[in-house]
Design a protein around this motif. Structure first.
Motif, mmCIF file in Angstrom:
data_model
loop_
_atom_site.group_PDB
_atom_site.id
_atom_site.type_symbol
_atom_site.label_atom_id
_atom_site.label_comp_id
_atom_site.label_asym_id
_atom_site.label_seq_id
_atom_site.Cartn_x
_atom_site.Cartn_y
_atom_site.Cartn_z
ATOM 1 N N ASP A 34 0.528 -1.284 -0.317
ATOM 2 C CA ASP A 34 -0.144 -0.112 0.081
ATOM 3 C C ASP A 34 0.897 1.604 0.384
ATOM 4 O O ASP A 34 1.375 1.423 1.210
ATOM 5 N N ALA A 37 0.267 4.521 1.626
ATOM 6 C CA ALA A 37 -0.441 4.625 3.150
ATOM 7 C C ALA A 37 1.220 4.379 3.836
ATOM 8 O O ALA A 37 1.405 5.137 4.829
ATOM 9 N N ARG A 183 -6.910 7.503 2.985
ATOM 10 C CA ARG A 183 -6.571 7.019 2.285
ATOM 11 C C ARG A 183 -6.848 6.709 0.724
ATOM 12 O O ARG A 183 -7.229 6.245 0.175
ATOM 13 N N GLN A 296 -5.459 -3.494 0.834
ATOM 14 C CA GLN A 296 -5.828 -3.751 2.077
ATOM 15 C C GLN A 296 -6.854 -4.306 2.282
ATOM 16 O O GLN A 296 -7.579 -4.961 3.540
#
Length: 337
Positions: A34, A37, A183, A296
Motif C-alpha cells: 500500500d 499509506a 486513504r 488492504q
C-alpha cells in the motif's frame, strides 16, 4: 540509534517505494503493498515519501525505542499503545528513550505502516531498502523481522526531541480526520444491497485475446479474494473470463496492477512482489491510485472492476497526490528551515 524488535508479528518487513529500474535484469520491484499509506506515514513525521518504513500484516509488532523518536502509524488501524497508553493512527507521535510501542491486530484492513523520523537505515540494495523475501535481499538480511532484531535509524534521529517540539508548535500533532487524506479517493459499487470496492482498470495488452462474453464478465462480475493471496498477487474467484484461444501467451512484462487470467478463467492481480514476466494473458491493468485499496483487502472480501482510460488514471493519481500534498503542507514550515 536503533529500535529493538521485542515481538515481530506474522509478517513485518522493511519496505520503501520499491526497487525500480531493474526488471530487465529479472529483479522484482517489491516495496510497500500500500504505497499510499507508506507515503502518508513518512509525510506525517516529516520524511521524504520514499523513506524506509515497516510494513506489518494483520498483527503488529512490539518495539522498544533505544533513543527518543518521532513516529507515525498508518494503513490498517489496530489498537496501539505506547508505554501502556493508547495512541492514535494517522498522527505524529513521540517516543522517549526506552519507550515500548505495541501494535495489536488490525480491526479492518490488512497492512499497517510505521515510519520513524529520519527513516530506517538498513543498507540499500540497488537503490532501495525494500525487502525481497524470495530473493532474500534488501531490508534486514532480506527477511521478515524476528524478535531480537535491531533496526538502525539515521543519525538525523538524534534531533527527535527538537523536531517534536517544532511539530507541536505548529499544532501538527493532531490526527488526520479527513477520510480522503487517510486513504486517498476510493470508489465503490453497490451490488445486491452491499458496498464493495470498485477498482478502475485500463484494458490490458491482451484485451483482444478475450471474447466479448469474457470482457463483460470481468467488468460486470463480482470477485472474491481467495486464501491464496500474498504480497505477490491477489488471486480471485468469480465469473470465469472466457478467452478466444486459451490464456497462455509468450511470456512478457508484468507491472503492479496487471490482471492475469489463468487457464481456469480466474483473474489474479499483481501486487508489489510480482515477477518481472508472466505467461498468462493480461486482460487489464488496475490503475496505481486503486492498488492501495486492493492491498488492504483480506481473503474472503469482494471486489469489482470497471474500465477507465489513461487520462482518467492520470487524473486519479493527481487527486491522490493532492491529498498527500495537503498532509505534507502541515510540516512544510519547519521542513524548509
Amino acid at each position: 540509534m536503533s529500535i529493538r524488535v521485542l515481538t515481530a508479528g506474522p509478517l513485518t518487513t522493511v519496505q520503501d517505494l520499491g526497487r525500480a529500474g531493474h526488471a530487465a535484469e529479472g529483479y522484482r520491484c517489491c516495496g510497500a503493498a500500500d504505497p499510499y499509506a507508506a507515503r502518508l506515514a513518512n509525510l506525517l513525521v516529516g520524511n521524504d515519501p520514499g523513506a524506509a518504513v515497516l510494513e506489518t500484516t494483520v498483527q503488529g509488532p512490539q518495539l522498544q525505542f533505544a533513543h527518543a523518536a518521532v513516529f507515525a502509524l498508518t494503513g490498517a488501524e489496530a489498537p496501539a499503545v505506547l508505554d501502556g497508553k493508547p495512541v492514535p493512527f494517522y498522527a505524529p507521535l513521540y517516543a522517549q528513550t526506552g519507550s515500548v510501542l505495541a501494535v495489536g491486530a488490525a480491526q479492518e484492513g490488512l497492512r499497517s505502516y510505521l515510519a520513524v523520523w529520519g527513516g530506517l537505515a538498513v543498507p540499500p540494495v540497488q537503490g532501495s531498502r525494500s525487502t525481497d523475501l524470495a530473493c532474500r535481499l534488501g531490508g534486514l538480511e532480506g527477511r521478515a523481522l524476528k524478535a531480537g532484531d535491531l533496526l538502525p535509524l539515521t543519525e538525523r534521529g538524534s534531533l527527535a526531541a527538537l523536531w517534536w517540539k517544532k511539530i507541536r508548535s505548529l499544532r501538527a500533532d493532531r490526527p488526520l480526520e479527513d477520510a480522503a487524506a487517510r486513504r486517498g479517493h476510493r470508489l465503490w459499487r453497490w451490488t445486491g444491497g452491499r458496498q464493495i470496492p470498485l477498482l478502475r482498470a485500463v484494458p490490458g495488452p491482451q484485451w483482444q485475446a478475450f471474447t466479448p462474453t469474457g470482457q463483460q464478465a470481468f467488468t460486470h462480475g463480482v470477485y472474491r479474494l481467495t486464501s491464496d493471496c500474498s504480497r505477490m498477487a491477489c488471486k480471485l474467484e468469480g465469473p470465469a473470463i472466457e478467452t478466444a484461444a486459451g490464456a497462455d501467451i509468450l511470456s512478457d512484462g508484468i507491472v503492479s496492477g496487471s490482471v492475469q487470467v489463468s487457464g481456469s478463467g480466474q483473474p489474479m492481480v499483481m501486487l508489489a512482489d510480482h515477477q518481472s514476466t508472466g505467461g498468462y494473458a493480461k486482460i487489464a491493468t488496475v490503475i496505481g491510485a486503486d492498488l492501495p485499496a486492493l492491498a488492504q483487502l483480506r481473503p474472503g472480501q469482494e471486489v469489482a472492476f470497471t474500465l477507465t482510460d489513461p487520462a482518467s488514471a492520470v487524473a486519479a493519481a493527481r487527486a491522490q497526490a493532492a491529498c498527500l500534498q495537503q498532509v505534507r503542507a502541515r510540516l512544510d514550515p519547519i521542513r524548509k528551515e
